[in-house]
Design an enzyme around this catalytic site. Structure first.
Site, mmCIF file in Angstrom:
data_model
loop_
_atom_site.group_PDB
_atom_site.id
_atom_site.type_symbol
_atom_site.label_atom_id
_atom_site.label_comp_id
_atom_site.label_asym_id
_atom_site.label_seq_id
_atom_site.Cartn_x
_atom_site.Cartn_y
_atom_site.Cartn_z
ATOM 1 N N HIS A 50 -44.591 -15.549 -62.950
ATOM 2 C CA HIS A 50 -43.733 -14.578 -62.248
ATOM 3 C C HIS A 50 -44.134 -13.160 -62.621
ATOM 4 O O HIS A 50 -43.304 -12.259 -62.652
ATOM 5 C CB HIS A 50 -42.254 -14.773 -62.603
ATOM 6 C CG HIS A 50 -41.729 -16.146 -62.365
ATOM 7 N ND1 HIS A 50 -41.881 -17.169 -63.271
ATOM 8 C CD2 HIS A 50 -41.059 -16.679 -61.314
ATOM 9 C CE1 HIS A 50 -41.317 -18.267 -62.793
ATOM 10 N NE2 HIS A 50 -40.816 -18.000 -61.606
ATOM 11 N N GLU A 75 -39.273 -18.157 -48.166
ATOM 12 C CA GLU A 75 -38.370 -18.994 -48.960
ATOM 13 C C GLU A 75 -37.113 -18.209 -49.342
ATOM 14 O O GLU A 75 -37.223 -17.131 -49.923
ATOM 15 C CB GLU A 75 -39.116 -19.493 -50.211
ATOM 16 C CG GLU A 75 -40.246 -20.449 -49.830
ATOM 17 C CD GLU A 75 -41.365 -20.539 -50.870
ATOM 18 O OE1 GLU A 75 -41.127 -20.218 -52.045
ATOM 19 O OE2 GLU A 75 -42.490 -20.925 -50.487
ATOM 20 N N PRO A 95 -51.439 -21.225 -52.906
ATOM 21 C CA PRO A 95 -51.514 -22.284 -51.888
ATOM 22 C C PRO A 95 -51.799 -21.741 -50.481
ATOM 23 O O PRO A 95 -52.161 -22.500 -49.600
ATOM 24 C CB PRO A 95 -50.131 -22.946 -51.944
ATOM 25 C CG PRO A 95 -49.552 -22.557 -53.259
ATOM 26 C CD PRO A 95 -50.142 -21.214 -53.605
ATOM 27 N N GLN A 154 -42.435 -15.606 -52.321
ATOM 28 C CA GLN A 154 -41.345 -15.283 -53.244
ATOM 29 C C GLN A 154 -41.815 -14.512 -54.486
ATOM 30 O O GLN A 154 -41.147 -13.595 -54.947
ATOM 31 C CB GLN A 154 -40.621 -16.569 -53.643
ATOM 32 C CG GLN A 154 -39.282 -16.344 -54.248
ATOM 33 C CD GLN A 154 -38.437 -17.604 -54.193
ATOM 34 O OE1 GLN A 154 -38.553 -18.473 -55.044
ATOM 35 N NE2 GLN A 154 -37.616 -17.734 -53.168
ATOM 36 N N PHE A 155 -42.948 -14.906 -55.015
ATOM 37 C CA PHE A 155 -43.613 -14.161 -56.086
ATOM 38 C C PHE A 155 -45.101 -14.173 -55.753
ATOM 39 O O PHE A 155 -45.616 -15.194 -55.276
ATOM 40 C CB PHE A 155 -43.412 -14.844 -57.451
ATOM 41 C CG PHE A 155 -42.035 -14.673 -58.031
ATOM 42 C CD1 PHE A 155 -41.761 -13.674 -58.949
ATOM 43 C CD2 PHE A 155 -41.010 -15.529 -57.650
ATOM 44 C CE1 PHE A 155 -40.477 -13.521 -59.477
ATOM 45 C CE2 PHE A 155 -39.727 -15.380 -58.180
ATOM 46 C CZ PHE A 155 -39.463 -14.373 -59.099
ATOM 47 N N ALA A 156 -45.795 -13.067 -56.057
ATOM 48 C CA ALA A 156 -47.231 -13.010 -55.771
ATOM 49 C C ALA A 156 -47.953 -14.180 -56.448
ATOM 50 O O ALA A 156 -48.953 -14.678 -55.944
ATOM 51 C CB ALA A 156 -47.809 -11.688 -56.240
ATOM 52 N N ASP A 157 -47.415 -14.632 -57.574
ATOM 53 C CA ASP A 157 -47.993 -15.754 -58.307
ATOM 54 C C ASP A 157 -48.050 -17.040 -57.469
ATOM 55 O O ASP A 157 -48.699 -18.003 -57.866
ATOM 56 C CB ASP A 157 -47.153 -16.039 -59.545
ATOM 57 C CG ASP A 157 -46.785 -14.769 -60.297
ATOM 58 O OD1 ASP A 157 -47.206 -14.627 -61.440
ATOM 59 O OD2 ASP A 157 -46.078 -13.902 -59.725
ATOM 60 N N TYR A 158 -47.356 -17.065 -56.343
ATOM 61 C CA TYR A 158 -47.313 -18.281 -55.519
ATOM 62 C C TYR A 158 -48.099 -18.147 -54.230
ATOM 63 O O TYR A 158 -47.903 -18.923 -53.292
ATOM 64 C CB TYR A 158 -45.857 -18.666 -55.212
ATOM 65 C CG TYR A 158 -45.037 -18.840 -56.463
ATOM 66 C CD1 TYR A 158 -45.599 -19.436 -57.595
ATOM 67 C CD2 TYR A 158 -43.727 -18.404 -56.545
ATOM 68 C CE1 TYR A 158 -44.876 -19.576 -58.764
ATOM 69 C CE2 TYR A 158 -43.000 -18.545 -57.707
ATOM 70 C CZ TYR A 158 -43.575 -19.130 -58.807
ATOM 71 O OH TYR A 158 -42.853 -19.268 -59.960
ATOM 72 N N GLU A 202 -46.352 -22.161 -49.037
ATOM 73 C CA GLU A 202 -46.874 -20.823 -48.784
ATOM 74 C C GLU A 202 -47.997 -20.856 -47.752
ATOM 75 O O GLU A 202 -48.111 -19.950 -46.915
ATOM 76 C CB GLU A 202 -47.339 -20.191 -50.094
ATOM 77 C CG GLU A 202 -46.199 -19.872 -51.077
ATOM 78 C CD GLU A 202 -45.580 -21.087 -51.752
ATOM 79 O OE1 GLU A 202 -46.200 -22.171 -51.722
ATOM 80 O OE2 GLU A 202 -44.479 -20.966 -52.325
#
Ligand SMILES: Cc1ncc(C[n+]2csc(CCOP(=O)(O)OP(=O)(O)O)c2C)c(N)n1
Ligand SMILES: [Mg+2]
Lengths: 357, 409
Positions: free
Chosen positions: A149, A49, A109, A102-106, A80
């Site tokens: 984030h 992304e 999925p 984009q962030f490990a938090d994502y 993701e």
């Protein structure tokens, strides 16, 4: 392109073996690693992304689309699972995709594609198909990113057989480990502690950021080099206590040892799994005391695995119970970030407990 | 004949220094798109998913079958709410620069969508918003602006106790579901909430929200499937503001098709609507809400608009799109367009507008003053540390009690 030309303009100094080095932030070092690998190997492709024209929200891929073209560095839809699934397909074809979450938090999925597919493709096909992917993701807190984030999900990955999980703590390692990850034929989860992108961070958030240019580990060879996976680094040698840590917490632990006046041996794991057990065991046998530090939540965190391994391999050398300092077992709060983050005072207190036991 | 295959990577026509060609919007003339009865099947909305439903023309006339003939009192209420939202956003962007909050997201240019849509909802309905529907809250009289600002400043009076980043409001009592930082998750949840209302034989409907970029997430498609299968009483709003941070909507799959067309393909009646046209937004929302309330099932609406500001206070759009893109956007500014219409029909004047602007600026400034009495992120008057261990579970388990003690709070 502009960022890369600026990098090049910075004073380049030859290192002892004759290769040129220059001061780089972790972002620039990662970009340089990608650039080197894209230059060496046409099969290396990047997507994720915002990574294309813009160069990523943290600017790691800036200039790479302009240099290598839209076929090799491009924006992905916000999906993701799709990003990782497509990378697996490309890997099966023979490419060496490097994707950015984009962030490990994502990454959640993408869990099915990572856990059920990428990690097991080699095993279920007896090596007929492999998934030589590198999945980069910024992790960790310290930027007021709140619960989506800031997470450090490394233990989700170390729990999955077939994945390699890597987390550098400085620009030099970041580039060398990224190159090794891209060259590796196993899927590698490459976690980038975002609080270290622009400078080492010792956990004192109210102090000004020290730039990487002021630090030896920010002096990075411009060309190709790699750091072997499965090798830890003794970040600071010491005699009294072994600290097992990685990422941002390497710097926090070093500061804590200084402030607590403990001669700690700080081991930067770098590769979380598979792990350099030998370096760890040698150190704990020498010091007889062990502290595990990570930013991730405590329960079933990677520290639990480390404590179990120490118990298995060093039990008769231990002079004190193994200590753990971690994030609390709560979602990463936004406003109370510095009460959640394992600051030097908390790490130092655990060091003293281990010394007094 | 074999020829080398080529990868297609969509690219916007405009980039910094190169003007956007907006012909891809395929703007229909105001009043030119038909309005079918609410019991139309998805199949008969195919043309509506590719057209652009518009009521207000460039001269400020309300035209065509979608003209809702809205009471001027309501139009003025909507105009004021849009103006208030814009003023609120502008002040909060400044407050963020002053470090009174860590982050902010404005909805500049998209104000009409949330606000006009809210007029088609009823008490008890539930919105599952994204971070760009602050208008749903700001249009209401029962949500205090000062309290919203306390959330933004993460201060001692933050109703969600500093647990979420700014803008991630939660207002159950105002029909506003908690915003998650993870995109698209709420879209399928809206469908589930609507299914529950149907299971219980209730009369409430849900309204789910998602951005163009986020439609790429699997949860978007999950929502469409569940909504269609169970004929859920839900409105599925896709806010197509052309951008997902730096990524043009073509990367989400908007090139040579529309997001509304996704709905038709899933068996859902779908509309593509000018999101900067307050009257069209209201009319289409009402159409969809009537369908949901009459057991006719879900409606997907693509709202075509433009993200006029930066993605967030962490973003710099001058790096990836032309600086004057919004000025050149063919659907204009929603506030200017409704104002022009109200003046045209003799229900508003420039003087009244200027007066309203002054009043609203004072109202927002007063709310900010009130909020700052309780502190800002900058001065460290944050919710107390102990509260961080609460609400992880209904009852705090022993391990969290121990951890709280270790922290010494
Ligand atoms: C699962 C997930 N992936 C990525 C992100 C990072 N992110 C936050 S906003 C955003 C862009 C969303 O664009 P769009 O859906 O078009 O909404 P808009 O911001 O335009 O209103 C991205 C990629 C996220 N929050 N969650
Ligand atoms: Mg968008």
């Amino acid at each position: 392109m502009n960022a890369m030309t600026t990098d090049k303009k910075q004073a380049a100094t030859p290192s002892s073996d004759g290769t040129k080095t220059s001061p780089m932030t972790m972002i620039q070092a990662l970009r340089s690693g990608l650039d080197v690998m894209m230059g060496r190997d046409d099969d290396v492709v990047l997507f994720g992304e915002d990574v294309g024209y813009f160069g990523g929200v943290f600017r790691v891929t800036e200039g790479l689309q302009a240099k290598y073209g839209r076929n090799r560095c491009f924006d992905a839809p916000i999906n993701e699972g799709g990003i990782v699934g497509a990378a697996i397909g490309m890997g099966a074809y023979g490419l060496r995709p490097v994707v950015e979450i984009q962030f490990a938090d994502y990454f959640y999925p993408a869990t099915d594609q990572i856990v059920s597919e990428a990690a097991r493709l080699r095993f279920r096909t007896v090596g007929d198909f492999t998934a030589p992917l590198t999945i980069r993701m910024p992790c960790g807190g310290g930027i007021y990113g709140g619960q989506t984030h800031s997470q450090s999900p490394e233990a989700f990955f170390t729990h999955v057989c077939g994945l390699r999980t890597v987390m550098p703590s400085n620009p030099y390692d970041a580039k060398g480990l990224l190159i090794a990850s891209i060259e590796c034929n196993d899927p590698v989860i490459f976690l980038e502690p975002k609080r270290l992108y622009n400078g080492p961070f010792d956990g004192h958030h109210d102090k000004p950021v020290v730039p990487w240019s002021k630090h030896a580990l920010g002096n990075v060879p411009e060309g190709y080099y790699s750091i072997p996976l499965e090798k830890a680094a003794v970040f600071r040698p010491g005699r009294e206590l072994t600290v097992l840590t990685y990422g941002t917490m390497v710097w926090v632990s070093e500061c804590a040892a200084r402030e607590a006046g403990v001669d700690a041996e700080i081991i930067d794991l770098r590769s979380l799994w598979p792990l350099d057990l030998e370096t760890i065991v040698d150190s704990v046998k020498k010091t007889g005391r062990c502290l595990v530090v990570h930013e991730a939540t405590r329960t079933s965190g990677f520290g639990a695995e480390l404590a179990a391994l120490i118990q298995e391999h060093c039990f008769y050398h231990l002079e004190a119970p193994i200590e753990r300092v971690t994030g609390w077992d709560t979602p990463y709060p936004h406003a109370q970030e510095w009460l959640y983050f394992p600051v030097p005072a908390r790490v130092g207190a655990a060091m003293k407990r281990a010394m007094e036991a | 004949m074999t020829q080398p295959l080529r990868l297609h990577v969509p690219e916007p026509s405009g980039r910094p220094g190169r003007e956007t060609d907006f012909s891809f919007l395929r703007r229909s003339a105001a009043g030119s798109v038909r309005r079918p009865p609410v019991d139309t099947s998805h199949f008969d909305t195919q043309d509506l998913a590719y057209a652009l439903i518009r009521v207000l023309d460039d001269e400020g006339n309300a035209c065509g079958p979608w003209n809702p003939t809205l009471d001027p009192v309501l139009m003025r209420k909507g105009l004021r709410a849009m103006m208030k939202t814009r003023i609120f956003d502008a002040r909060m962007v400044i407050a963020q620069r002053q470090k009174k909050m860590s982050f902010y997201m404005q909805c500049l240019g998209e104000e009409a969508i949330a606000i006009a849509h809210s007029f088609a909802l009823q008490p008890g309905d539930m919105c599952f918003p994204t971070y760009r529907q602050q208008g749903l809250l700001l249009v209401r009289d029962d949500v205090s602006m000062a309290e919203m600002m306390c959330q933004l400043m993460s201060n001692a009076k933050d109703p969600i106790k500093g647990r979420q980043m700014p803008v991630m409001y939660s207002y159950k009592r105002a029909g506003f579901f908690s915003i998650s930082g993870n995109l698209a998750t709420q879209f399928i949840q809206a469908v589930g909430w609507a299914m529950a209302s149907a299971i219980k034989g209730d009369t409430k409907i849900a309204s789910g929200w998602i951005g163009d970029g986020s439609t790429a997430e699997s949860d978007f498609h999950n929502a469409l499937t569940f909504a269609h299968v169970y004929r859920a009483p839900v409105i599925l709003n896709v806010v197509n503001n052309q951008w997902a941070i730096s990524t043009f909507q073509a990367i989400a799959g908007g090139e040579t098709t529309t997001f509304a067309a996704r709905g038709v393909g899933s068996g859902i009646a779908s509309l593509r609507v000018d999101g900067n046209d307050f009257l069209a937004v209201y009319a289409a929302s009402l159409w969809a809400s009537e369908r949901a309330r009459s057991n006719l099932g879900p409606t997907l609406i693509e709202w075509v608009t433009y993200r006029a500001g930066a993605h967030s206070t962490s973003d710099d759009p001058s790096k990836y799109r032309p600086a004057d893109d919004w000025q050149r956007f063919p659907l204009g500014d929603p506030i200017d367009r409704l104002k022009q219409h109200l003046i045209k029909i003799g229900e508003w004047s420039d003087a009244q507008h200027a007066q309203a602007q002054k009043e609203l600026e004072a109202e927002v400034a007063a709310a900010q003053k009130e909020a700052e009495r309780h502190g800002t992120l900058l001065d460290g008057h944050i919710p107390n540390a102990a509260s961080m261990f609460e609400d992880v579970y209904e009852h705090m388990p022993e391990h969290l009690r121990r951890q709280r003690q270790q922290l010494g709070v």
